[in-house]
Design an enzyme around this catalytic site. Structure first.
Site, mmCIF file in Angstrom:
data_model
loop_
_atom_site.group_PDB
_atom_site.id
_atom_site.type_symbol
_atom_site.label_atom_id
_atom_site.label_comp_id
_atom_site.label_asym_id
_atom_site.label_seq_id
_atom_site.Cartn_x
_atom_site.Cartn_y
_atom_site.Cartn_z
ATOM 1 N N ASP A 1 0.836 -0.970 -0.097
ATOM 2 C CA ASP A 1 -0.031 0.037 -0.109
ATOM 3 C C ASP A 1 0.937 1.122 0.006
ATOM 4 O O ASP A 1 2.300 1.055 0.123
ATOM 5 C CB ASP A 1 -0.968 0.089 1.216
ATOM 6 C CG ASP A 1 -0.210 0.184 2.477
ATOM 7 O OD1 ASP A 1 0.911 -0.507 2.693
ATOM 8 O OD2 ASP A 1 -0.641 0.788 3.392
ATOM 9 N N HIS B 1 1.454 -8.867 -3.794
ATOM 10 C CA HIS B 1 0.458 -7.802 -3.292
ATOM 11 C C HIS B 1 1.416 -6.524 -3.257
ATOM 12 O O HIS B 1 1.718 -6.203 -2.127
ATOM 13 C CB HIS B 1 -0.332 -8.170 -2.302
ATOM 14 C CG HIS B 1 -1.499 -7.104 -1.867
ATOM 15 N ND1 HIS B 1 -2.882 -6.954 -2.490
ATOM 16 C CD2 HIS B 1 -1.618 -5.888 -1.142
ATOM 17 C CE1 HIS B 1 -3.492 -6.204 -2.151
ATOM 18 N NE2 HIS B 1 -2.734 -5.336 -1.218
ATOM 19 N N ASP C 1 0.663 -17.426 -4.767
ATOM 20 C CA ASP C 1 1.644 -16.255 -5.518
ATOM 21 C C ASP C 1 0.278 -15.391 -6.305
ATOM 22 O O ASP C 1 0.383 -15.638 -7.630
ATOM 23 C CB ASP C 1 2.409 -17.094 -6.528
ATOM 24 C CG ASP C 1 3.314 -15.952 -7.209
ATOM 25 O OD1 ASP C 1 3.311 -14.491 -6.790
ATOM 26 O OD2 ASP C 1 3.897 -16.477 -8.177
ATOM 27 N N GLU D 1 2.086 -10.216 0.339
ATOM 28 C CA GLU D 1 2.600 -8.748 0.267
ATOM 29 C C GLU D 1 3.653 -8.776 0.468
ATOM 30 O O GLU D 1 4.596 -9.621 0.903
ATOM 31 C CB GLU D 1 1.543 -8.029 1.177
ATOM 32 C CG GLU D 1 1.578 -6.533 1.212
ATOM 33 C CD GLU D 1 0.515 -5.963 1.735
ATOM 34 O OE1 GLU D 1 -0.260 -6.214 2.536
ATOM 35 O OE2 GLU D 1 0.670 -4.372 1.730
#
Ligand code: G3I
Ligand code: 9MR
Length: 585
Positions: free
Chosen positions: A185, A510, A553, A562
């Site tokens: 993020d 991620h 994955d 992530e």
């Protein structure tokens, strides 16, 4: 007719041969560090399958046998009940490129034996931080094909109502640029930056000479400061802006109200806020800044005044913490009171006892003021918890041991007990490893497979390296290497968990830039979180709930795939410290 028959026969034979090759070429059943081994170091591969007797090492032509070995007795994986056998070829020391073969069963991925075998992985995992830089273009010269535009200038950040104060009321605009994106993020969290910076600084303090010639091609590479410190500075400068100069408190995070979509950084333009000042943020900040004072002191010429500013910031944060010991960051509670609601990572922690210990020890070491040892209970019990973002006590202990020479007489008195505790912690980690299915320290219990389990493996490795430093007993160094082997492929999923390394690579972490950049390969040098049976992301592509195999994955999988700065930092530590110590094998 006969001709036709013969043709059919030949084609059948060819098909059979092809099938046989297919059977033989099942490298995923032979698990090993897919990067390689030190000539004099331990070398282990693991056969996962029905019982076999021997193995051979083949030269690069896949024909010449260069070593013959026996497989161990079968071992049962206590987590999955699957059986394995160990191929130990430590005795084979000749540098070169090879394969392992289990006759009639299969051939492994290629691997190499050479000095400095993990140097590239160490460099790439530090470079991984460069790719996480906020507020700056990443030009092709440094970022290669992953070059991208700057994202998040963060020069106009709003003070969230949860953080409003007299001098900075709600919606005050402040500037808080730079730093690293936390993970997949785009937000920036002080608590997670805390353990990350502490780990990177500790690596530097433990092995300063190794970093004199450790360049990773970043814009600052030639500025006379080691690249490890230059990269850390990018985040340190951001952290300093997170302190409110009016009272010394530190905002818990700089964030959007909710997570961005899977877009490139420059396309993520939602308003950003600093939220409530928290006790954990203030103490982690104080610890990092106190350590930064020691680390940057020798670079006064290149960075005039920086070391002093760091110490001043640390002291102010400490004073704020003493005045606000109950300021926990409880996101749900805040959302009941304030708008907009904030639903990004909480890094919530209801117990700040360990943050007090870490901050007090770093301040004690740096200032030599014995009163810090009295301001908090440095030794509440003997249960050392492995470092995580919410458990930072051991970081303080590592620093005390490392700083032996500069401690006050009172500080020195802590050392015998601390050394005993760390060594016995490491002994527990090693206990029974030689009966484990993958012969790694990681994975003795299903509890090792938490969210970000890869960082757990790396942090276990660091604890073992601390015990090695205390005792000079090689078994700890070998234990640490077993976890580096785990991360690079000797594990129950058969993946190398560091992007860009190994034969079976993580391709879909991620990680927003990797997903959005339309480049097939993910950004390199990032450590995937690893198996986590929690499966909190509810991805539908998991194939099992078995703890050490619960990995997919798939970009949907933020709970197992992530990447995060607090996972990359111990990876850098483990790979670089083992490189620095490789002559000891
Ligand atoms: O503390 C409990 C423990 O008592 C219990 O035994 C265990 C069993 O599952 O759970 C423990 O809590 C876990 C907690 O982490 C502490 O390790 C939670 O289950 C788990 O959901 C929680 O995961 C955290 C996750 O955010 C969700 O909050 C991860 O540690 C943390 O690394 C991760 O961090 C995220 C940020 O929020 C946002 N940015 C990305 C980053 C990485 O995924
Ligand atoms: O991308 C987010 C990741 O960084 C976090 O670790 C994770 C858990 O907090 O959340 C991810 O964001 C997801 C959100 O929680 C739910 N909607 C889908 C988001 C992923 O695209």
């Amino acid at each position: 007719m006969t001709q036709l028959f013969n043709l059919k026969k030949i084609s059948l034979q060819l098909t059979l041969l092809f099938c046989l090759q297919q059977v033989l070429a099942q490298p995923e059943n032979i698990r090993l560090n897919q990067v390689g081994f030190y000539p004099k170091g331990p070398k282990t591969a693991v056969w996962v399958g029905d019982i076999q007797t021997g193995f051979v090492i083949l030269a690069q032509n896949k024909k010449d046998v260069v070593f013959i070995g026996k497989l161990s007795a079968q071992r049962t994986n206590a987590i999955s009940q699957k059986t394995t056998q160990i191929a130990d070829f430590s005795a084979f020391q000749k540098p070169g490129k090879y394969y392992i073969s289990i006759p009639d069963k299969g051939i492994s991925y290629p691997f190499e034996i050479k000095n400095d075998i993990h140097r590239e992985a160490a460099k790439a995992s530090l470079k991984g931080f460069y790719y996480q830089r906020v507020s700056t273009d990443l030009p092709e010269k440094f970022a290669e094909k992953w070059h991208r535009n700057a994202g998040h200038p963060d020069d106009k950040v709003l003070v969230h109502p949860s953080a409003a104060s007299r001098e900075r009321p709600e919606n005050t605009v402040i500037s808080s640029p730079k730093g690293w994106y936390d993970a997949g993020d785009y937000n920036k969290y002080i608590v997670n930056s805390g353990i990350t910076m502490g780990t990177l600084f500790s690596l530097y303090e433990d092995h300063p000479s190794y970093f004199k010639s450790f360049e990773i091609n970043i814009p600052e590479s030639k500025n006379g400061i080691p690249d490890l410190l230059d990269e850390s500075l990018w985040n340190l400068r951001w952290m300093l802006t997170m302190q409110d100069p009016n009272d010394g408190g530190v905002y818990h995070k700089l964030t959007n109200p909710s997570f961005d979509g899977m877009v490139m950084p420059d396309k993520a333009v939602k308003p950003r806020y600093v939220v409530q000042k928290s006790i954990t943020a203030a103490l982690d900040f104080a610890a990092v800044m106190a350590q930064a004072n020691r680390v940057f002191k020798p670079f006064e010429k290149q960075l005039p005044g920086l070391a002093d500013s760091c110490l001043t910031a640390a002291l102010k944060a400490w004073e704020w913490a003493k005045a606000n010991p109950k300021a926990l960051y409880l996101q749900n509670e805040n959302n009941k009171q304030f708008d907009p609601d904030v639903v990004t990572g909480e890094y919530g922690d209801r117990n700040s006892a360990d943050e007090w210990i870490w901050a007090a020890t770093e301040l004690w070491i740096t200032t030599k003021d014995d009163s810090y040892s009295l301001q908090t209970n440095l030794f509440p019990d003997n249960n050392l918890p492995l470092p995580t973002w919410g458990q930072v006590r051991m970081l303080g202990y590592y620093s005390l041991i490392r700083s032996e020479k500069i401690l006050t007489p009172k500080g020195k008195q802590t050392l015998p007990e601390l050394k005993k505790q760390i060594t016995s912690f490491a002994d527990n980690l090693l206990n029974g490893v030689n009966q484990q299915a993958f012969n790694t320290v990681m994975g003795k219990t299903a509890r090792d497979y938490m969210w970000g389990s890869s960082s757990h493996a790396a942090n276990q490795g660091i604890a073992l390296l601390q015990a090695y430093k205390i005792t000079a007993d090689k078994k700890y160094l070998e234990g640490a290497l077993s976890n580096l082997d785990y991360l690079l492929g000797r594990n129950a999923i058969g993946y190398s968990l560091l992007t860009g390394f190994g034969s079976k690579q993580v391709m879909h972490p991620h990680h927003r830039p990797s997903e959005a950049d339309s480049i097939a390969e993910p950004v390199p040098g990032l450590l995937s979180g690893g198996p986590n049976p929690g499966q909190q992301d509810k991805c539908t592509t998991y194939t099992t709930k078995i703890a050490d195999e619960s990995f997919t994955d798939d970009v949907c999988s933020y709970a197992s795939n992530e990447i995060a700065i607090n996972w990359n930092a111990p990876m850098v530590y483990l790979a670089a410290a083992i490189e620095a110590l490789q002559k000891k094998f």
